[in-house]
Write a protein that holds these residues in place. Structure first.
Motif, mmCIF file in Angstrom:
data_model
loop_
_atom_site.group_PDB
_atom_site.id
_atom_site.type_symbol
_atom_site.label_atom_id
_atom_site.label_comp_id
_atom_site.label_asym_id
_atom_site.label_seq_id
_atom_site.Cartn_x
_atom_site.Cartn_y
_atom_site.Cartn_z
ATOM 1 N N ASN A 83 0.824 -1.199 0.000
ATOM 2 C CA ASN A 83 0.000 0.000 0.000
ATOM 3 C C ASN A 83 0.860 1.252 0.000
ATOM 4 N N SER A 84 1.947 1.211 0.787
ATOM 5 C CA SER A 84 2.849 2.364 0.837
ATOM 6 C C SER A 84 3.615 2.531 -0.464
ATOM 7 N N LYS A 85 3.934 1.408 -1.117
ATOM 8 C CA LYS A 85 4.739 1.479 -2.340
ATOM 9 C C LYS A 85 3.900 1.620 -3.600
ATOM 10 N N ARG A 86 2.567 1.436 -3.491
ATOM 11 C CA ARG A 86 1.722 1.382 -4.671
ATOM 12 C C ARG A 86 1.496 2.745 -5.314
ATOM 13 N N PHE A 87 1.938 3.821 -4.640
ATOM 14 C CA PHE A 87 1.731 5.165 -5.168
ATOM 15 C C PHE A 87 2.771 5.420 -6.253
ATOM 16 N N GLN A 88 2.444 5.069 -7.489
ATOM 17 C CA GLN A 88 3.466 5.063 -8.522
ATOM 18 C C GLN A 88 3.788 6.453 -9.044
ATOM 19 N N ILE A 89 5.038 6.604 -9.433
ATOM 20 C CA ILE A 89 5.493 7.791 -10.151
ATOM 21 C C ILE A 89 5.816 7.362 -11.563
ATOM 22 N N SER A 90 5.392 8.133 -12.559
ATOM 23 C CA SER A 90 5.745 7.865 -13.926
ATOM 24 C C SER A 90 7.172 8.315 -14.155
ATOM 25 N N THR A 91 8.087 7.388 -14.260
ATOM 26 C CA THR A 91 9.469 7.754 -14.539
ATOM 27 C C THR A 91 9.775 7.482 -15.994
ATOM 28 N N ARG A 92 10.739 8.187 -16.489
ATOM 29 C CA ARG A 92 11.162 7.921 -17.847
ATOM 30 C C ARG A 92 11.935 6.626 -17.870
ATOM 31 N N SER A 93 12.433 6.181 -19.025
ATOM 32 C CA SER A 93 13.079 4.890 -19.134
ATOM 33 C C SER A 93 14.179 4.722 -18.096
ATOM 34 N N SER A 94 14.769 3.533 -18.048
ATOM 35 C CA SER A 94 15.796 3.246 -17.047
ATOM 36 C C SER A 94 16.876 4.318 -17.069
ATOM 37 N N LYS A 95 17.212 4.805 -15.876
ATOM 38 C CA LYS A 95 18.207 5.864 -15.799
ATOM 39 C C LYS A 95 18.768 5.904 -14.393
ATOM 40 N N THR A 96 19.803 6.642 -14.212
ATOM 41 C CA THR A 96 20.322 6.899 -12.872
ATOM 42 C C THR A 96 19.986 8.326 -12.500
ATOM 43 N N LEU A 97 19.294 8.482 -11.370
ATOM 44 C CA LEU A 97 18.996 9.825 -10.897
ATOM 45 C C LEU A 97 20.254 10.407 -10.274
ATOM 46 N N THR A 98 20.649 11.541 -10.744
ATOM 47 C CA THR A 98 21.865 12.161 -10.216
ATOM 48 C C THR A 98 21.649 12.633 -8.798
ATOM 49 N N SER A 99 22.737 12.869 -8.094
ATOM 50 C CA SER A 99 22.643 13.321 -6.703
ATOM 51 C C SER A 99 21.969 14.681 -6.662
ATOM 52 N N LEU A 100 20.838 14.721 -5.973
ATOM 53 C CA LEU A 100 20.097 15.961 -5.822
ATOM 54 C C LEU A 100 20.091 16.321 -4.343
ATOM 55 N N SER A 101 20.419 17.545 -4.049
ATOM 56 C CA SER A 101 20.446 17.943 -2.642
ATOM 57 C C SER A 101 19.029 18.093 -2.117
ATOM 58 N N LEU A 102 18.702 17.340 -1.075
ATOM 59 C CA LEU A 102 17.407 17.478 -0.435
ATOM 60 C C LEU A 102 17.513 18.328 0.823
ATOM 61 N N SER A 103 18.727 18.690 1.206
ATOM 62 C CA SER A 103 18.893 19.399 2.475
ATOM 63 C C SER A 103 18.298 20.798 2.420
ATOM 64 N N ARG A 104 18.173 21.387 1.242
ATOM 65 C CA ARG A 104 17.585 22.725 1.169
ATOM 66 C C ARG A 104 16.086 22.689 1.470
ATOM 67 N N HIS A 105 15.484 21.487 1.383
ATOM 68 C CA HIS A 105 14.068 21.357 1.690
ATOM 69 C C HIS A 105 13.821 20.869 3.093
ATOM 70 N N SER A 106 14.823 20.316 3.755
ATOM 71 C CA SER A 106 14.580 19.678 5.029
ATOM 72 C C SER A 106 15.783 19.822 5.934
ATOM 73 N N SER A 107 15.521 19.904 7.217
ATOM 74 C CA SER A 107 16.602 19.976 8.194
ATOM 75 C C SER A 107 16.912 18.607 8.779
ATOM 76 N N GLN A 108 16.382 17.535 8.167
ATOM 77 C CA GLN A 108 16.453 16.219 8.788
ATOM 78 C C GLN A 108 17.532 15.349 8.168
ATOM 79 N N LEU A 109 18.783 15.562 8.508
ATOM 80 C CA LEU A 109 19.847 14.570 8.383
ATOM 81 C C LEU A 109 20.330 14.229 6.987
ATOM 82 N N VAL A 110 19.868 14.865 5.923
ATOM 83 C CA VAL A 110 20.246 14.399 4.598
ATOM 84 C C VAL A 110 21.086 15.432 3.879
#
Length: 406
Positions: A303-330
């Motif tokens: 149920n938690s994983k069933r919320f699908q995102i439409s991704t484009r074909s197989s690829k590697t997602l580059t490192s994206l900084s999430l720290s600017r959105h959150s103060s929680q450890l990342v």
């Protein structure tokens, strides 16, 4: 007279980083017994991911001219009031969620002590699956299901009707003998007003039942898991960001997720009697030893994983900084490789609109977060769970009829 059924968690510490389930003697009172980490792989009774194919019938009118965003479809009527999708993937998830509720309740459709109610309202009915099951079980009852989205099937029991309606508008119904509200956290601007309308639209002696999960993920190994406030998981940083972001976005738009554990107090202040609150620990992954709880955890994980995102074909997602959105450890996320054979299916209905519309994330950043959440949900060394709250109460028999229209 009010009663509350809750499990008390003492302060005896349990190691959090052992990588293996704690022995039975080390479990906290009220804990779910933990199975071996690889037990699920060796149990043929728990198969692979279930198929997500389904078909739905909806109305072809203005209310069905849906909004599409981030590969997901959203309702058109009162657009923006509800930030979760209504597409077929979400409908499958809602039906799966109904199955989870049935497993938790051991087959019961409700908890309140009702007996052949004459008129029943299921507000926020979603796909209508609860209303259909209830109408089948009580063929002598009239059942009405309402929702912002016309996604319910056309073939229904003869004693059931569906309406497109906003439960936050003024109610104009004949009084009901039973009102059922489920999974509405994060959907409402004013919970006390909604519950007040439910009270006014009940027959004297009628029952209101509210069923909802708290939007927290907790680790059973943590002796402070039930402490007040937003839990911080020591071994699940992506889940921390996901849950924290959902709460932040919900508060910004005035549709709080912090409602499940407050409904009893709100209902008590309105004059409901015979109030009962049940708090049920529900695994969100198949780490429990008990077979029914393991099955619930497996379905919760899906149920938690069933919320699908439409991704484009197989690829590697580059490192994206999430720290600017959150103060929680990342600081930065590592590259994540997505398989071409499976669409990334982590957590987007509980998040895509909240993170992109409200918090200003890009869809790529949210994809990275979702992939991280998915990975943590699959970690069987974590003993993650959420609490399900069930609250029901009765309108006093001496009260006047409801204020609904005849």
């Amino acid at each position: 007279m009010c009663s509350t059924n809750t499990a008390q968690v003492p302060s005896t510490p349990v190691p959090l980083h052992s990588g293996q389930p704690a022995p039975a003697s080390a479990l906290l009172p009220g804990s779910i017994e933990v199975d071996e980490v690889d037990a699920l792989d060796n149990d043929s009774a728990f198969g692979d991911d279930t198929s997500e194919a389904s078909s739905r019938t909806s109305l072809s009118s203005g209310i069905a001219r849906y909004r599409t965003e981030n590969g997901r479809r959203y309702h058109a009527y009162k657009e923006g009031n509800y930030l979760f999708p209504n597409d077929e993937t979400e409908q499958d998830r809602l039906d799966l969620h109904h199955h989870i509720f049935n497993l938790v309740a051991e087959g019961k459709l409700f908890y309140a002590p009702i007996d052949n109610p004459s008129r029943v309202l299921d507000a926020g009915t979603g796909t209508g699956i609860w209303a259909m099951d209830f109408a089948d079980q009580f063929p002598g009852s009239y059942v009405l299901g309402t929702d912002l989205s016309p996604i319910q099937p056309g073939w229904v029991p003869p004693n059931l009707e569906f309406e497109v309606d906003d439960m936050e508008d003024t109610w104009r119904h004949k009084p009901f003998s039973f009102i059922h509200l489920r999974c509405l956290a994060g959907s409402l601007k004013d919970w006390p007003r909604l519950l007040s309308q439910a009270y006014d639209n009940l027959e004297p002696g009628g029952w209101l039942e509210v069923v909802d999960f708290e939007l927290y993920l907790k680790d059973q190994r943590d002796p402070d898991a039930e402490a007040p406030g937003l839990p911080v998981l020591k071994d699940a940083k992506f889940c921390n960001i996901w849950v924290g972001g959902l709460h932040e976005a919900a508060e910004k738009i005035g549709r709080t997720f912090r409602s499940a554990d407050r409904c009893k107090g709100w209902m008590e202040s309105l004059g409901f009697e015979g109030l009962v609150e049940e708090k049920i620990k529900v695994p969100v992954a198949p780490w429990a030893k008990n077979r029914r709880q393991k099955e619930i955890g497996l379905y919760q994980q899906q149920n938690s994983k069933r919320f699908q995102i439409s991704t484009r074909s197989s690829k590697t997602l580059t490192s994206l900084s999430l720290s600017r959105h959150s103060s929680q450890l990342v600081p930065k996320t590592p590259p994540l490789t997505l398989s071409p054979s499976k669409v990334l299916d982590a957590s987007s209905s509980y998040g895509a609109a909240h993170f992109t519309r409200v918090l200003g994330w890009s869809s790529e950043e949210f994809e990275v977060l979702s992939a991280g959440v998915r990975g943590e949900l699959k970690d069987r060394t974590l003993q993650l769970y959420s609490n399900l709250f069930v609250v029901y109460g009765r309108k006093p028999r001496g009260e006047k009829e409801g204020k609904g229209d005849e």
